[in-house]
Design an enzyme around this catalytic site. Sequence first.
Site, mmCIF file in Angstrom:
data_model
loop_
_atom_site.group_PDB
_atom_site.id
_atom_site.type_symbol
_atom_site.label_atom_id
_atom_site.label_comp_id
_atom_site.label_asym_id
_atom_site.label_seq_id
_atom_site.Cartn_x
_atom_site.Cartn_y
_atom_site.Cartn_z
ATOM 1 N N LYS A 24 6.048 1.065 34.949
ATOM 2 C CA LYS A 24 7.503 1.397 34.777
ATOM 3 C C LYS A 24 8.497 0.384 35.347
ATOM 4 O O LYS A 24 9.426 0.052 35.142
ATOM 5 C CB LYS A 24 7.900 2.759 35.311
ATOM 6 C CG LYS A 24 7.340 3.914 34.226
ATOM 7 C CD LYS A 24 8.105 5.266 34.748
ATOM 8 C CE LYS A 24 7.458 6.261 33.934
ATOM 9 N NZ LYS A 24 6.272 6.664 34.261
ATOM 10 N N HIS A 29 3.151 7.927 37.655
ATOM 11 C CA HIS A 29 4.225 8.251 37.098
ATOM 12 C C HIS A 29 5.383 7.493 37.732
ATOM 13 O O HIS A 29 6.349 7.035 36.995
ATOM 14 C CB HIS A 29 4.515 9.678 37.077
ATOM 15 C CG HIS A 29 5.787 10.159 36.375
ATOM 16 N ND1 HIS A 29 5.873 10.239 34.995
ATOM 17 C CD2 HIS A 29 6.850 10.500 36.892
ATOM 18 C CE1 HIS A 29 7.222 10.562 34.707
ATOM 19 N NE2 HIS A 29 7.833 10.917 35.840
#
Length: 415
Positions: free
Chosen positions: A337, A305
């Site tokens: 990300k 994440h």
Amino acid sequence: MNLKRVVVTGLGALTPLGNDVKTFWKNIVAGKSGAADITRFDATLFRARFACELKDFNAADYLDRNDLKRTDAFTQYALVASDEAIKDSGFELSKMDPFDIGVIWGSGQGGMETFEQQISEFALGNGQPRFSPFFIPKLISNMSSGLISIRNGYMGINYTTVSACATSNTAIMDAFNYIRLGKAKIIITGGSEAPITTASLGGFNSMKAMSIRNDDPQAASRPFDVDRDGFVIGEGAGALVLEDYDHAVKRGAHIYGEITGAAMTADAYHMTATHPQGLGAAKAMELALTEAGISIADVDYLNAHATSTPVGDLSEINAILSLTGGEKSKLMISSTKSMTGHLLGAAGAIEAIVALMSIADNVIPPTINTTNIDPAIPAHLNIVTGQAEARAVNVAMSNTFGFGGHNGIVVFQSV
């Protein structure tokens, strides 16, 4: 109970790195950044003035005038990505009962842009109540799942999940559970987000959650790096077609991978911060792996994440360490990300696509911009930085965590 096996037979992506799966994956493997100065509005007065916007995307190229008029951008993104996934899957509605096909979609913020526009127009109208009749339908988060259903004639299970940045994994997990319980044969799932608006940017800026590396946006998202200073906001959508394995095999569908485990927990700790020891995250990972019938030692790739925030990245590392017992393992870790930015409620969907494509192509994408790993992170952890690595990937896991303490984990395996 005899649970059904659940596989993924279609993918669709609309991202800052490409407006289809093929382009998106190519740029992910190449380690490209989607960050640049914001073009959507004048952001010069904000602390963070850049984002990962969609590139060369015009919704009018995909949707007709009526669809554009009645939808917010987050729903437009959902329709475009789901169209690609449905076409990729190749199933035919005419050969199925429409009540066997459902849609479970996710969006963390819903129609934020519509809300801003309507309130601004109200204020400029000297207080006259002149609201569009489409205001509420465009605003509400469930309209994406509703319109995917209406657009395609799917009459089965239909709703939208909201669990902040864990939203997409929540939707995927729910779809997984409904199919394996025999309540649907196919479910279109995923998530979409259109958060690059003045209010969203202003809110996250005021929380000091975003990177302010305005002089070098492409290097701003740097998960696990000692100099990370916050996340970079992104927009887009990811769509997956989940299908009963027997149904997929019978019709000769291409299978990207199987979902074998999924789990959610709550941190019960803080409104916006993850638990510093990663207790909730670790338990969710453990539960998902147990359901899959494997351990962390069997996982080849973890799409973390990790958003590039000082606290969040370390709490996830602590969760991983609690499962590995601090021992060295074959587990390879990266955070995409660093390239896409953080798509909030859509993050889990596009990262699920990354996990599945890593299995399909036996490639682990890199974490870019991370040149000096935080010394608080043990050196024996295999964090892939710089360039993608060719490596056999049979099991890939995707982590998502959201404001409110939501932890959502999904495990994918080769078939």
